[in-house]
Design an enzyme around this catalytic site. Structure first.
Site, PDB file in Angstrom:
ATOM      1  N   TRP A 113      -2.641   7.851  12.777  1.00  0.00           N
ATOM      2  CA  TRP A 113      -2.385   6.464  12.385  1.00  0.00           C
ATOM      3  C   TRP A 113      -1.288   6.394  11.342  1.00  0.00           C
ATOM      4  CZ3 TRP A 113      -3.682   3.613  16.081  1.00  0.00           C
ATOM      5  CH2 TRP A 113      -4.880   3.787  16.771  1.00  0.00           C
ATOM      6  N   ASP A 183      -3.876   1.451   4.776  1.00  0.00           N
ATOM      7  CA  ASP A 183      -4.539   1.155   6.047  1.00  0.00           C
ATOM      8  C   ASP A 183      -5.989   1.591   5.864  1.00  0.00           C
ATOM      9  OD1 ASP A 183      -5.624   1.098   8.565  1.00  0.00           O
ATOM     10  OD2 ASP A 183      -4.126   2.401   9.506  1.00  0.00           O
ATOM     11  N   LYS A 207     -13.947  -2.089  13.254  1.00  0.00           N
ATOM     12  CA  LYS A 207     -14.732  -0.912  12.880  1.00  0.00           C
ATOM     13  C   LYS A 207     -15.854  -1.284  11.914  1.00  0.00           C
ATOM     14  CE  LYS A 207     -11.049   1.796  14.466  1.00  0.00           C
ATOM     15  NZ  LYS A 207      -9.619   1.915  14.332  1.00  0.00           N
TER      16      LYS A 207
HETATM   17  C1  LIG Z   1      -8.379   2.020  14.728  1.00  0.00           C
HETATM   18  C2  LIG Z   1      -7.333   2.261  13.704  1.00  0.00           C
HETATM   19  C3  LIG Z   1      -6.056   1.689  13.788  1.00  0.00           C
HETATM   20  C4  LIG Z   1      -5.614   0.852  14.980  1.00  0.00           C
HETATM   21  O1  LIG Z   1      -6.127  -0.397  14.854  1.00  0.00           O
HETATM   22  P1  LIG Z   1      -5.745  -1.570  15.881  1.00  0.00           P
HETATM   23  O2  LIG Z   1      -6.470  -2.724  15.280  1.00  0.00           O
HETATM   24  O3  LIG Z   1      -6.238  -1.158  17.224  1.00  0.00           O
HETATM   25  O4  LIG Z   1      -4.275  -1.736  15.859  1.00  0.00           O
HETATM   26  C5  LIG Z   1      -5.166   1.907  12.773  1.00  0.00           C
HETATM   27  N1  LIG Z   1      -5.494   2.658  11.715  1.00  0.00           N
HETATM   28  C6  LIG Z   1      -6.715   3.244  11.596  1.00  0.00           C
HETATM   29  C7  LIG Z   1      -7.022   4.069  10.397  1.00  0.00           C
HETATM   30  C8  LIG Z   1      -7.666   3.062  12.586  1.00  0.00           C
HETATM   31  O5  LIG Z   1      -8.875   3.632  12.484  1.00  0.00           O
END
Ligand SMILES: *Cc1c(COP(=O)(O)O)cnc(C)c1O
Length: 371
Positions: A113, A183, A207
């Site tokens: 990511w 993030d 999540k």
């Molecule tokens: C799942 C995830 C993403 C991607 O998220 P989307 O909402 O599908 O774009 C980005 N960063 C992390 C750390 C993730 O776990």
């Protein structure tokens, strides 16, 4: 008046859902949403059918923001936004808004990511890798002394929890006065969060917070002055903040569910209680992984995640059977990410402790039969 009674009497049983995302939601939230799906109390229609500018939705949106602020003890110096496009769009929005001409941004790369985030930032401006654990297969996050931070950087970007590898920063790195951009998609509100340490936090909701299609963005208001008028309107944080996340039609139903989830977390005792529960769940599972040599943890112990527990079987040829048999016993979604292989148990806030007990019991039984 149509009736739903005939189908509502059959309540199919639920599995323990270890999916990494979209992920398990709190059962009281699902039941409340189910109860109010047809008619939201007082509105005479479902949330999906109401105007995003109606008084009923005004209240839902204000309530969701208030719940998020209460959970994170977020002050007025931060804007709380509910955007779309997932965390992946934030990979672009963060640099487009925060990385000015002639500036450079630091990225700490702790997994796929982070790699995706820096790839998007490179399309916008100058970036530096301020640290990376790629050489070690991303099994841990860097130590503070391993980071090479540029004190003049526009911001430092980190991934707080690495969903795929099962690693998590035990504490945020010290980045001095440079705004920290995080993030936090896979561990937001899994534990108390000192928002004042960050310039920007973003997280796809699917999540730990709700359904997919909503992205929570928490941004320090002074940073909004960096958003240039030349940006595409929808990608401009200042515009989104000035319009209270309603420049266009937001994901109304997603925000409604996020509100229910956030209020469920508050009712359960807030982030301290979430953290205590998550620590118990993770400790229970890691203890079982470490108990004999039959299972092996993937992440380095000092970087182990409380949210995503990655592990292998010493005999990797048994992993498929493990996942298949577990699924047959109602332990769903245990296959690891395709880039790492092995097994992964994602146990976000809404994942029940009983599910961890059931997994540990299954692991013992599987080891007895195959060890
Ligand atoms: C799942 C995830 C993403 C991607 O998220 P989307 O909402 O599908 O774009 C980005 N960063 C992390 C750390 C993730 O776990």
């Amino acid at each position: 008046m149509p009736t739903v009674e005939a189908s509502a009497v059959v309540m199919p049983s639920r599995v323990f859902n270890f999916s990494s995302g979209p992920a398990v939601l709190p059962e009281p939230v699902l039941l409340e949403a189910q109860r109010d799906l047809f008619v939201y109390p007082g509105a005479g229609m479902s949330v999906m059918e109401m105007s995003h500018r109606s008084p009923a939705f005004d209240r839902i949106l204000a309530d969701a923001e208030a719940a998020v602020r209460a959970l994170g003890h977020i002050g007025d110096d931060y804007a709380v936004l509910f955007l779309q496009g997932g965390a992946s769009l934030q990979f672009s929005m963060a640099p487009m808004n925060l990385l000015g001409p002639g500036q450079s941004a630091d990225y700490v790369i702790t997994g796929v990511w982070g790699q995706k985030a820096i790839a998007e930032a490179r399309k916008v401006g100058a970036v530096r890798v301020a640290g990376s654990t790629e050489g070690e297969g991303f099994r841990r996050v860097p130590r503070q002394e391993e980071l090479q931070l540029d004190p003049a950087a526009a911001y430092v970007h980190v991934t707080t929890n690495n969903t795929i590898y099962g690693t998590q920063w035990p504490a945020m790195p010290d980045v001095g006065d440079v705004p920290l951009v995080a993030d936090a998609s896979s561990d937001i509100f899994g534990a108390p969060l000192d928002v004042s340490k960050f310039g920007l936090i973003y997280a796809g909701a699917q999540k730990n917070l709700g359904p997919s299609g909503v992205t929570l963005v928490i941004i320090r208001k002074d940073l909004l002055s960096r958003s240039s008028d030349g940006l595409p309107t929808m990608l401009n944080y200042a515009v989104q903040a000035a319009n209270g996340s309603r420049y266009n039609t937001p994901n109304t139903f997603g925000i409604y569910i996020l509100d229910l989830v956030a209020r469920w977390m508050l009712a359960e005792g807030g982030l301290d209680a979430c953290a205590a529960r998550n620590a118990r769940k993770a400790a229970r599972l890691y203890a079982e992984i470490d108990r004999t040599g039959f299972y092996r943890g993937h992440a380095s112990p000092e970087s182990r995640s409380t949210m995503n527990v990655t592990f292998r079987l010493a005999d990797e040829s048994l992993e498929q059977r493990f996942a298949d048999e577990a699924a047959r016993q109602g332990l769903d979604g245990l296959r690891g990410h395709r880039s790492v292989g092995g097994l992964r148990a994602s146990m976000y806030n809404a994942f029940p402790e009983a599910g961890v007990e059931a997994l540990v019991e299954f692991m013992r039984e599987f080891e007895r039969r195959n060890g």
